[in-house]
Motif scaffolding. Structure first.
Motif, PDB file in Angstrom:
ATOM      1  N   HIS A 315       0.845  -1.201   0.000  1.00  0.00           N
ATOM      2  CA  HIS A 315       0.000   0.000   0.000  1.00  0.00           C
ATOM      3  C   HIS A 315       0.882   1.253   0.000  1.00  0.00           C
ATOM      4  CE1 HIS A 315      -2.992   2.964   1.110  1.00  0.00           C
ATOM      5  NE2 HIS A 315      -3.943   2.042   0.964  1.00  0.00           N
ATOM      6  N   PRO A 316       0.644   2.192  -0.922  1.00  0.00           N
ATOM      7  CA  PRO A 316       1.524   3.368  -1.022  1.00  0.00           C
ATOM      8  C   PRO A 316       1.666   4.155   0.277  1.00  0.00           C
ATOM      9  CG  PRO A 316       0.139   3.220  -2.965  1.00  0.00           C
ATOM     10  CD  PRO A 316      -0.342   2.159  -2.014  1.00  0.00           C
ATOM     11  N   MET A 317       0.605   4.272   1.051  1.00  0.00           N
ATOM     12  CA  MET A 317       0.701   5.013   2.320  1.00  0.00           C
ATOM     13  C   MET A 317       1.637   4.291   3.287  1.00  0.00           C
ATOM     14  SD  MET A 317      -1.431   7.673   2.113  1.00  0.00           S
ATOM     15  CE  MET A 317      -2.265   8.053   3.647  1.00  0.00           C
ATOM     16  N   GLY A 318       1.508   2.966   3.332  1.00  0.00           N
ATOM     17  CA  GLY A 318       2.393   2.189   4.196  1.00  0.00           C
ATOM     18  C   GLY A 318       3.833   2.260   3.725  1.00  0.00           C
ATOM     19  N   CYS A 319       4.044   2.188   2.410  1.00  0.00           N
ATOM     20  CA  CYS A 319       5.404   2.232   1.885  1.00  0.00           C
ATOM     21  C   CYS A 319       6.057   3.585   2.134  1.00  0.00           C
ATOM     22  CB  CYS A 319       5.399   1.907   0.396  1.00  0.00           C
ATOM     23  SG  CYS A 319       5.025   0.175   0.042  1.00  0.00           S
ATOM     24  N   ALA A 320       5.297   4.665   1.969  1.00  0.00           N
ATOM     25  CA  ALA A 320       5.834   6.000   2.261  1.00  0.00           C
ATOM     26  C   ALA A 320       6.238   6.104   3.726  1.00  0.00           C
ATOM     27  CB  ALA A 320       4.798   7.065   1.910  1.00  0.00           C
ATOM     28  N   ALA A 321       5.398   5.572   4.612  1.00  0.00           N
ATOM     29  CA  ALA A 321       5.727   5.570   6.035  1.00  0.00           C
ATOM     30  C   ALA A 321       6.968   4.718   6.301  1.00  0.00           C
ATOM     31  CB  ALA A 321       4.547   5.056   6.848  1.00  0.00           C
ATOM     32  N   GLY A 322       7.070   3.585   5.594  1.00  0.00           N
ATOM     33  CA  GLY A 322       8.214   2.697   5.781  1.00  0.00           C
ATOM     34  C   GLY A 322       9.519   3.341   5.367  1.00  0.00           C
ATOM     35  N   ILE A 323       9.526   4.038   4.237  1.00  0.00           N
ATOM     36  CA  ILE A 323      10.744   4.732   3.784  1.00  0.00           C
ATOM     37  C   ILE A 323      11.196   5.738   4.831  1.00  0.00           C
ATOM     38  CG2 ILE A 323      11.659   6.348   2.079  1.00  0.00           C
ATOM     39  CD1 ILE A 323       9.670   4.987   0.064  1.00  0.00           C
ATOM     40  N   ALA A 324      10.256   6.563   5.287  1.00  0.00           N
ATOM     41  CA  ALA A 324      10.598   7.580   6.276  1.00  0.00           C
ATOM     42  C   ALA A 324      11.064   6.945   7.585  1.00  0.00           C
ATOM     43  CB  ALA A 324       9.392   8.486   6.525  1.00  0.00           C
ATOM     44  N   THR A 325      10.432   5.841   7.979  1.00  0.00           N
ATOM     45  CA  THR A 325      10.807   5.174   9.234  1.00  0.00           C
ATOM     46  C   THR A 325      12.232   4.630   9.158  1.00  0.00           C
ATOM     47  OG1 THR A 325       8.500   4.596   9.671  1.00  0.00           O
ATOM     48  CG2 THR A 325      10.170   3.343  10.848  1.00  0.00           C
ATOM     49  N   LEU A 326      12.585   3.988   8.041  1.00  0.00           N
ATOM     50  CA  LEU A 326      13.954   3.491   7.892  1.00  0.00           C
ATOM     51  C   LEU A 326      14.951   4.636   7.962  1.00  0.00           C
ATOM     52  CD1 LEU A 326      13.738   0.720   5.135  1.00  0.00           C
ATOM     53  CD2 LEU A 326      13.570   0.490   7.603  1.00  0.00           C
ATOM     54  N   GLU A 327      14.604   5.788   7.397  1.00  0.00           N
ATOM     55  CA  GLU A 327      15.500   6.941   7.459  1.00  0.00           C
ATOM     56  C   GLU A 327      15.638   7.457   8.887  1.00  0.00           C
ATOM     57  OE1 GLU A 327      13.812   9.627   4.620  1.00  0.00           O
ATOM     58  OE2 GLU A 327      14.634   8.536   2.880  1.00  0.00           O
TER      59      GLU A 327
END
Length: 447
Positions: A315-327
């Motif tokens: 899900h794009p919302m989850g993936c966007a959150a995941g990218i930011a979280t890894l950063e």
């Protein structure tokens, strides 16, 4: 607290009690707190009372509450493209998969995204069976892998019982739970050999060519933070290689810095064939999970159909959150903080063990710890019997902790300690002083 706030909170609670079913609970006597805000390692109820979040909610809010970077990433994605089906290529889905493979063990080749941890485990099961052509999967008794039907059958502890009679082909084996072993081992290596020999023998009896996967929490989570003895995980890896079995590590709870490494298997330099993840990948800000898949297994599906699919996969919302979280993990050095603050937590736990007759054992790695409560240290009799707590003793202990501002959860006779990875030394000490007070109450209870 104003009358307006009190009235608002009463309305929320009334609607909740009238319309919501709460997980793992008889509903009649529930009295949920009305939560109004959360920040860092704390959250507040409607009265303004502050709580240390010493379980990161469900061991998922690793980066702490209210991280602006992740919140802004979610807002930006909502404006840009809140949803597109998993058959399409989209920037955030491709970028998150790339970033995950950069921090995963180097044998991993692709990612299959899911909604959460249970779905990750369900799909890992399917991938293992499709790749091997075998029908049995082995998992441990003291395990929890999710509440969906396949994940519940994979689970070993009592939450599986409502899904039984179960699905054929799910086989259980014993954990290397050395604290409760009937044998006094001279070393961790000796314990590992004992449990590995049992596992190997059981595989032979089950049919060495029928077992698709050995599925295990790298570190047993809610069932006690049971840390494998030295040599155990490498031994499982060797057994899997011997019999052509896939080693699947459930890192839903222990991934993303919880143990002081990106993945818990990194602590023992072990490379599984599949790794399931969720929770810490977005720190709970948006639901997301997935399966990391070994390179040659991923390549198998170049010519063989992957019979897995979810409407909300990647899900794009989850993936966007995941990218930011890894950063956030990288920019704020939270993996390193988990290691250093884990030493502080370990010292606090050892002090509690030495001080309190009710503490039979403590276990910890990174910011993942547990306190095992007993009636008698010499006999190791559990404070409550396995699978039973008719007097709700553990609930009373948790209520006392919460009343003093320490929020966490328990399972069987074990209290889980797993604060956000942002926690500081002084916050650990302040929170654990509350635990010290409540354990004194438990000491009085057993005398």
């Amino acid at each position: 607290m104003t009358k307006k706030n009190s009235s608002y909170a009463a309305s929320i609670k009334a609607k909740d009690r009238a319309n919501n079913l709460h997980s793992w609970s008889a509903q009649k006597n529930l009295d949920p707190k009305v939560i109004t805000k959360a920040k860092g390692i704390y959250y507040w109820d409607h009265t303004g009372k502050k709580y240390f979040d010493m379980s990161s909610q469900l061991v998922n809010v690793n980066i702490g509450h209210g991280n602006k970077k992740v919140i802004d990433a979610i807002k930006e994605q909502a404006d840009k493209l809140p949803y597109i089906g998993p058959a399409h290529a989209v920037d955030v889905r491709a970028e998150l998969a790339t970033k995950l493979l950069e921090v995963a063990p180097d044998n991993m080749g692709k990612v299959f995204f899911t909604i959460g941890g249970a779905e990750a485990n369900e799909n890992a099961l399917k991938i293992a069976k499709m790749f091997t052509g075998r029908n049995k999967v082995m998992s441990r008794y003291r395990s929890y892998h999710g509440a969906t039907y396949g994940a519940a059958n994979l689970t070993g502890e009592p939450r599986r019982f409502t899904c039984e009679p179960g699905i054929p082909g799910f086989v259980k084996f014993f954990d290397p739970y050395t604290y409760r072993s009937p044998i006094e081992f001279a070393s961790e290596q000796e314990a590992s050999k004992y449990y590995l020999d049992q596992l190997r023998e059981q595989i032979i009896y089950e049919g060495r060519d029928s077992v698709a996967a050995i599925f295990l929490e790298t570190i047993t989570g809610s069932n006690g933070v049971i840390i494998p003895p030295q040599g155990y995980l490498k031994g499982v890896r060797e057994i899997c290689d011997e019999f052509g079995i896939l080693m699947i590590c459930d890192e839903v709870m222990v991934g993303f810095g919880r143990t002081g490494e990106w993945f818990a298997c990194d602590n023992w330099d072990v490379t599984p064939d599949l790794i399931t993840f969720a929770k810490g990948v977005t720190s709970g800000y948006v639901p997301l999970g997935g399966v990391l898949v070994r390179k040659d297994i991923a390549e198998f599906f170049d010519d063989n159909t992957l019979m897995c699919g979810l409407t909300y996969s990647g899900h794009p919302m989850g993936c966007a959150a995941g990218i930011a979280t890894l950063e956030v993990y990288q920019e704020e050095k939270l993996i390193e903080n988990s290691r250093t603050m884990g030493e502080v937590l370990g010292e606090e736990l050892e002090d509690l063990k030495a001080k309190h007759p009710s503490v039979g054992d403590v276990r910890y790695i990174g910011l993942f710890g547990s306190i095992e409560l007993v009636k008698d240290k010499s006999t190791k009799e559990a404070l409550v019997p396995y699978g039973q707590d008719p007097e709700r003793i553990m609930s009373k202990i948790l209520a006392s902790l919460k009343d003093k501002g320490f929020s966490t959860y328990s399972h069987e006779n074990i209290i889980i300690i797993a604060p956000p990875l942002t926690i500081k030394a002084e916050e650990i000490k302040e929170a654990m002083s509350i635990m010290d007070q409540v354990l004194t109450e438990v000491d009085e209870m057993i005398n």
